[in-house]
Enzyme design. Structure first.
Site, PDB file in Angstrom:
ATOM      1  N   ALA A 119       0.826  -1.206   0.000  1.00  0.00           N
ATOM      2  CA  ALA A 119       0.000   0.000   0.000  1.00  0.00           C
ATOM      3  C   ALA A 119       0.861   1.256   0.000  1.00  0.00           C
ATOM      4  CB  ALA A 119      -0.938  -0.001   1.210  1.00  0.00           C
ATOM      5  N   GLU A 120       1.891   1.295   0.836  1.00  0.00           N
ATOM      6  CA  GLU A 120       2.732   2.496   0.897  1.00  0.00           C
ATOM      7  C   GLU A 120       3.517   2.683  -0.391  1.00  0.00           C
ATOM      8  OE1 GLU A 120       5.455   5.188   3.800  1.00  0.00           O
ATOM      9  OE2 GLU A 120       4.446   3.418   4.592  1.00  0.00           O
ATOM     10  N   THR A 121       3.945   1.608  -0.993  1.00  0.00           N
ATOM     11  CA  THR A 121       4.652   1.708  -2.272  1.00  0.00           C
ATOM     12  C   THR A 121       3.754   2.310  -3.340  1.00  0.00           C
ATOM     13  OG1 THR A 121       6.067  -0.186  -1.740  1.00  0.00           O
ATOM     14  CG2 THR A 121       5.835   0.379  -4.074  1.00  0.00           C
TER      15      THR A 121
END
Length: 116
Positions: free
Chosen positions: A38-40
């Site tokens: 998700a953060e990527t």
């Protein structure tokens, strides 16, 4: 992590990640691995947007995730779409699904946009 970026625009970032190699001791997809995916994806979207407003560097300032179901094999797919794209802050919602299209995780990432 084995993340593969499939689609890259400020409006939509799509990526995949194998479950194998990203599991916790019980053999299930690790919640932290879902957060990494998700953060990527959200960070890539924020950086692409940031480039359009002269702030192409980004740092995550907040992430939260709800894990809906367990996955123990295959590949998961994440789709990040913007909830807010401002001049200094961008927020993306990321929906992660399994190979059957069932929702595995819903995450929200907020990034600070930094001038180059």
């Amino acid at each position: 992590m084995g993340i593969t970026l499939v689609e890259l625009t400020p409006e939509r970032v799509v990526g995949t990640m194998p479950v194998e190699g990203n599991t916790q001791p019980m053999g299930l997809l690790h919640g932290g691995a879902s957060c990494v995916l998700a953060e990527t994806l959200g960070s890539v979207g924020a950086a692409l947007h940031g480039a359009t407003v002269g702030r192409p560097a980004v740092v995550g300032v907040d992430i939260n995730a709800t894990h809906h179901r367990a996955v123990n094999a295959g590949t998961v797919t994440g789709v990040a779409v913007p909830l807010h794209r401002g001049r200094t802050v961008s927020t993306y919602e990321v929906v992660i699904t399994d190979e059957k299209g069932s929702r595995v995780c819903t995450a929200r990432l907020t990034c600070l946009l930094i001038p180059a």
